[in-house]
Design a protein around this motif. Sequence first.
Motif, PDB file in Angstrom:
ATOM      1  N   LEU A  76       0.538   6.971   0.371  1.00 23.85           N
ATOM      2  CA  LEU A  76       1.001   8.132   0.845  1.00 23.85           C
ATOM      3  C   LEU A  76       2.511   8.325   0.821  1.00 23.85           C
ATOM      4  O   LEU A  76       3.442   7.298   1.206  1.00 23.85           O
ATOM      5  CB  LEU A  76       1.022   8.056   2.770  1.00 23.85           C
ATOM      6  N   LYS A  77       2.878   9.237  -0.085  1.00 22.10           N
ATOM      7  CA  LYS A  77       4.381   9.217  -0.794  1.00 22.10           C
ATOM      8  C   LYS A  77       4.714  10.546  -1.001  1.00 22.10           C
ATOM      9  O   LYS A  77       3.899  11.593  -1.095  1.00 22.10           O
ATOM     10  CB  LYS A  77       4.127   8.448  -2.067  1.00 22.10           C
ATOM     11  N   CYS A  78       6.051  10.850  -1.037  1.00 18.04           N
ATOM     12  CA  CYS A  78       6.844  12.022  -1.369  1.00 18.04           C
ATOM     13  C   CYS A  78       8.086  11.512  -1.863  1.00 18.04           C
ATOM     14  O   CYS A  78       8.972  11.018  -0.983  1.00 18.04           O
ATOM     15  CB  CYS A  78       6.979  12.819   0.123  1.00 18.04           C
ATOM     16  N   LYS A  79       8.460  11.942  -2.878  1.00 13.30           N
ATOM     17  CA  LYS A  79       9.690  11.468  -3.647  1.00 13.30           C
ATOM     18  C   LYS A  79      10.756  12.153  -3.244  1.00 13.30           C
ATOM     19  O   LYS A  79      10.593  13.490  -2.924  1.00 13.30           O
ATOM     20  CB  LYS A  79       9.525  11.755  -4.974  1.00 13.30           C
ATOM     21  N   SER A  80      11.936  11.668  -2.858  1.00 17.09           N
ATOM     22  CA  SER A  80      13.150  12.485  -2.381  1.00 17.09           C
ATOM     23  C   SER A  80      13.825  13.087  -3.432  1.00 17.09           C
ATOM     24  O   SER A  80      14.173  14.572  -3.147  1.00 17.09           O
ATOM     25  CB  SER A  80      14.195  11.283  -1.696  1.00 17.09           C
ATOM     26  N   CYS A  81      13.987  12.585  -4.532  1.00 15.16           N
ATOM     27  CA  CYS A  81      14.561  13.597  -5.774  1.00 15.16           C
ATOM     28  C   CYS A  81      14.541  12.848  -6.827  1.00 15.16           C
ATOM     29  O   CYS A  81      14.040  11.602  -6.888  1.00 15.16           O
ATOM     30  CB  CYS A  81      16.017  14.071  -5.496  1.00 15.16           C
ATOM     31  N   PHE A  82      14.684  13.509  -8.217  1.00 11.18           N
ATOM     32  CA  PHE A  82      14.604  12.696  -9.282  1.00 11.18           C
ATOM     33  C   PHE A  82      16.074  12.158  -9.449  1.00 11.18           C
ATOM     34  O   PHE A  82      17.138  12.526  -9.315  1.00 11.18           O
ATOM     35  CB  PHE A  82      14.331  13.682 -10.533  1.00 11.18           C
ATOM     36  N   LYS A 130       6.617  16.365  -3.159  1.00  6.23           N
ATOM     37  CA  LYS A 130       5.730  16.714  -2.209  1.00  6.23           C
ATOM     38  C   LYS A 130       4.942  15.620  -1.782  1.00  6.23           C
ATOM     39  O   LYS A 130       4.772  14.843  -2.493  1.00  6.23           O
ATOM     40  CB  LYS A 130       4.617  18.062  -2.551  1.00  6.23           C
ATOM     41  N   ILE A 131       4.240  15.814  -0.621  1.00  6.16           N
ATOM     42  CA  ILE A 131       3.505  14.583  -0.067  1.00  6.16           C
ATOM     43  C   ILE A 131       2.225  14.665  -0.810  1.00  6.16           C
ATOM     44  O   ILE A 131       1.354  15.667  -0.848  1.00  6.16           O
ATOM     45  CB  ILE A 131       3.166  15.055   1.385  1.00  6.16           C
ATOM     46  N   HIS A 132       1.995  13.294  -1.151  1.00  5.97           N
ATOM     47  CA  HIS A 132       0.618  13.081  -1.651  1.00  5.97           C
ATOM     48  C   HIS A 132       0.002  12.011  -1.085  1.00  5.97           C
ATOM     49  O   HIS A 132       0.517  11.112  -0.447  1.00  5.97           O
ATOM     50  CB  HIS A 132       0.922  12.343  -3.099  1.00  5.97           C
ATOM     51  N   MET A 133      -1.300  12.039  -0.808  1.00  7.07           N
ATOM     52  CA  MET A 133      -1.810  11.178   0.212  1.00  7.07           C
ATOM     53  C   MET A 133      -3.413  10.563  -0.678  1.00  7.07           C
ATOM     54  O   MET A 133      -3.931  11.587  -1.051  1.00  7.07           O
ATOM     55  CB  MET A 133      -2.036  11.691   1.544  1.00  7.07           C
ATOM     56  N   SER A 134      -3.471   9.369  -0.172  1.00  7.31           N
ATOM     57  CA  SER A 134      -5.131   8.957  -0.718  1.00  7.31           C
ATOM     58  C   SER A 134      -5.829   8.883   0.807  1.00  7.31           C
ATOM     59  O   SER A 134      -5.735   7.995   1.408  1.00  7.31           O
ATOM     60  CB  SER A 134      -4.746   7.432  -1.235  1.00  7.31           C
ATOM     61  N   VAL A 183      -0.598   3.571  19.844  1.00  6.28           N
ATOM     62  CA  VAL A 183      -0.828   3.159  18.579  1.00  6.28           C
ATOM     63  C   VAL A 183      -0.511   4.128  17.619  1.00  6.28           C
ATOM     64  O   VAL A 183      -0.950   5.229  17.774  1.00  6.28           O
ATOM     65  CB  VAL A 183      -2.344   2.399  18.872  1.00  6.28           C
ATOM     66  N   ALA A 184       0.155   3.711  16.706  1.00  5.65           N
ATOM     67  CA  ALA A 184       0.240   4.405  15.688  1.00  5.65           C
ATOM     68  C   ALA A 184       0.281   3.814  14.108  1.00  5.65           C
ATOM     69  O   ALA A 184       0.167   2.558  14.066  1.00  5.65           O
ATOM     70  CB  ALA A 184       1.960   4.884  15.643  1.00  5.65           C
ATOM     71  N   PHE A 185      -0.110   4.742  13.038  1.00  4.96           N
ATOM     72  CA  PHE A 185      -0.109   3.889  11.719  1.00  4.96           C
ATOM     73  C   PHE A 185       0.420   5.152  10.846  1.00  4.96           C
ATOM     74  O   PHE A 185       0.457   6.453  11.322  1.00  4.96           O
ATOM     75  CB  PHE A 185      -1.662   3.995  11.341  1.00  4.96           C
ATOM     76  N   GLY A 186       0.814   4.844   9.583  1.00  2.53           N
ATOM     77  CA  GLY A 186       1.128   5.887   8.814  1.00  2.53           C
ATOM     78  C   GLY A 186       1.865   5.389   7.461  1.00  2.53           C
ATOM     79  O   GLY A 186       1.543   4.321   6.985  1.00  2.53           O
ATOM     80  N   GLY A 187       2.697   6.114   6.944  1.00  6.96           N
ATOM     81  CA  GLY A 187       3.196   6.094   5.530  1.00  6.96           C
ATOM     82  C   GLY A 187       3.971   4.628   5.405  1.00  6.96           C
ATOM     83  O   GLY A 187       4.792   4.512   6.453  1.00  6.96           O
ATOM     84  N   GLY A 188       3.745   3.959   4.351  1.00  2.70           N
ATOM     85  CA  GLY A 188       4.621   2.554   4.289  1.00  2.70           C
ATOM     86  C   GLY A 188       3.761   1.609   3.294  1.00  2.70           C
ATOM     87  O   GLY A 188       4.346   1.136   2.673  1.00  2.70           O
ATOM     88  N   LEU A 189       2.714   1.259   3.737  1.00  2.00           N
ATOM     89  CA  LEU A 189       2.028   1.652   5.070  1.00  2.00           C
ATOM     90  C   LEU A 189       2.510   1.187   6.432  1.00  2.00           C
ATOM     91  O   LEU A 189       2.983  -0.169   6.279  1.00  2.00           O
ATOM     92  CB  LEU A 189       0.541   1.762   4.917  1.00  2.00           C
ATOM     93  N   THR A 190       2.771   1.655   7.413  1.00  4.56           N
ATOM     94  CA  THR A 190       3.397   0.953   8.555  1.00  4.56           C
ATOM     95  C   THR A 190       2.323   1.207   9.759  1.00  4.56           C
ATOM     96  O   THR A 190       1.492   2.001   9.917  1.00  4.56           O
ATOM     97  CB  THR A 190       4.584   1.768   9.003  1.00  4.56           C
ATOM     98  N   TRP A 191       2.668   0.247  10.937  1.00  2.00           N
ATOM     99  CA  TRP A 191       1.939   0.573  12.011  1.00  2.00           C
ATOM    100  C   TRP A 191       2.662  -0.009  13.327  1.00  2.00           C
ATOM    101  O   TRP A 191       3.704  -0.637  13.105  1.00  2.00           O
ATOM    102  CB  TRP A 191       0.519  -0.273  11.910  1.00  2.00           C
ATOM    103  N   GLY A 192       2.388   0.439  14.451  1.00  2.14           N
ATOM    104  CA  GLY A 192       2.905  -0.076  15.771  1.00  2.14           C
ATOM    105  C   GLY A 192       2.129   0.172  16.777  1.00  2.14           C
ATOM    106  O   GLY A 192       1.245   0.911  16.857  1.00  2.14           O
ATOM    107  N   LYS A 229       0.755  -1.146   0.019  1.00  2.00           N
ATOM    108  CA  LYS A 229       0.071   0.035  -0.150  1.00  2.00           C
ATOM    109  C   LYS A 229       0.941   1.304   0.157  1.00  2.00           C
ATOM    110  O   LYS A 229       0.357   2.223   0.299  1.00  2.00           O
ATOM    111  CB  LYS A 229      -0.868   0.001   1.290  1.00  2.00           C
ATOM    112  N   TRP A 230       2.062   1.307  -0.507  1.00  2.00           N
ATOM    113  CA  TRP A 230       3.050   2.444  -0.143  1.00  2.00           C
ATOM    114  C   TRP A 230       2.562   3.485  -0.949  1.00  2.00           C
ATOM    115  O   TRP A 230       2.863   4.723  -0.583  1.00  2.00           O
ATOM    116  CB  TRP A 230       4.304   1.801  -0.548  1.00  2.00           C
TER     117      TRP A 230
END
Length: 322
Positions: free
Chosen positions: A186-192, A209-213, A307-316, A182-183
């Motif tokens: 939520l994404k933000c490219k580092s550089c081209f 820049k950050i893009h998110m669904s 409890v956390a969730f975020g880009g990756g998608l990751t969780w903890g 599911k990466w």
Amino acid sequence: MKIIGTGSYVPDLSIKNDDLSKIMDTSDEWISSRTGIKKRRISNGENTSDLASKAALQALKNAQIDAKDIDLIIVATTSPDYFVPSTACVVEEKIGAVNAISFDISAACSGFLYAINIAKNFIISNQCNNALIIGAEVLSKLVDWKDRSTCVLFGDGAGAVVVEDSKESGILDITIGSEGEKWKALKCKSCFVENPYVTNEKENEENLKIHMSGKEIFKFAVNTITNGIRNILKDTTYNIEDIKYIVPHQANLRIIEFAAKKLKIDPEKFYINLDQYGNTSGASIPIALDEMNRKGVLKKGDKIILVAFGGGLTWGCSLIEW
Ligand code: ACO
């Protein structure tokens, strides 16, 4: 391993929803009703290592430990100052932690819990006795200020804890995970990729820049909070009534309310400060913990779930005895 000190730092500049409506087509009504966010702190020039160092110094003071005695520094961030060096190495220099091993980890909003897990394994394997764990973000440099559906959600800030080896309970359990398929949500490219041999047409600058669904993340977040809490309790003798507070990643009040409803628990059990700071990604849980610690709401022996969730998608998810 237990937490022996907390600290946090947020920039002075506070931007209310009404301030945003002066620079883009949005309103306090839209932002408040969909997210619960009222304002956020925005950097007026400080970078991630500046915020991280200030939070770290507070945590060291609270733990009554000298920077020279810190063995390990982990900074969880998606908005580092540099590709090289790590933000943690810059923090090491800024606070004078001359004896520490320092590195960053990238797990977006779950980064703080990933870092706690890593520190626990360093301590269990006798590679160190203590660690300074920092979640720090200057997301204002990565959000697309032309995309009103994402830029209104985020804020800048840093939170830190000092942990040390201990026979007392402390971190009772911790579990982390990722769903890499599911990466793209939520994404933000580092550089081209650009070099003298690449002939591809230049990519769109907006990809940096950050893009998110939003809707996909919303669903993932509600499921992660519910499953995380159910599963971590399943392995213990505790039930939800024994838990004094749940400290969720501070992304969106509606996500938390949905999760509380699914779990059939009182939403008051969730500690909330997202109305003040917005979503500070990896910094949100340690900022909340420090706020609770300073207010004196955490009593020795209290059981708390992070409890956390975020880009990756990751969780903890982690169960802590304060
Ligand atoms: N102000 C006014 N209108 C807006 C804004 C804004 N800031 N942003 C979007 N809109 C408009 C849209 O253009 C759309 O208009 P249209 O119907 O004319 O096309 C309308 O509002 C509804 O947009 P939706 O995207 O459907 O709004 P939704 O109710 O889904 O809420 C939100 C969007 C708040 C982003 C929601 O999806 C959400 O909270 N998702 C979770 C996102 C999140 O928390 N991410 C961070 C977690 S991960 C991490 O922390 C890194």
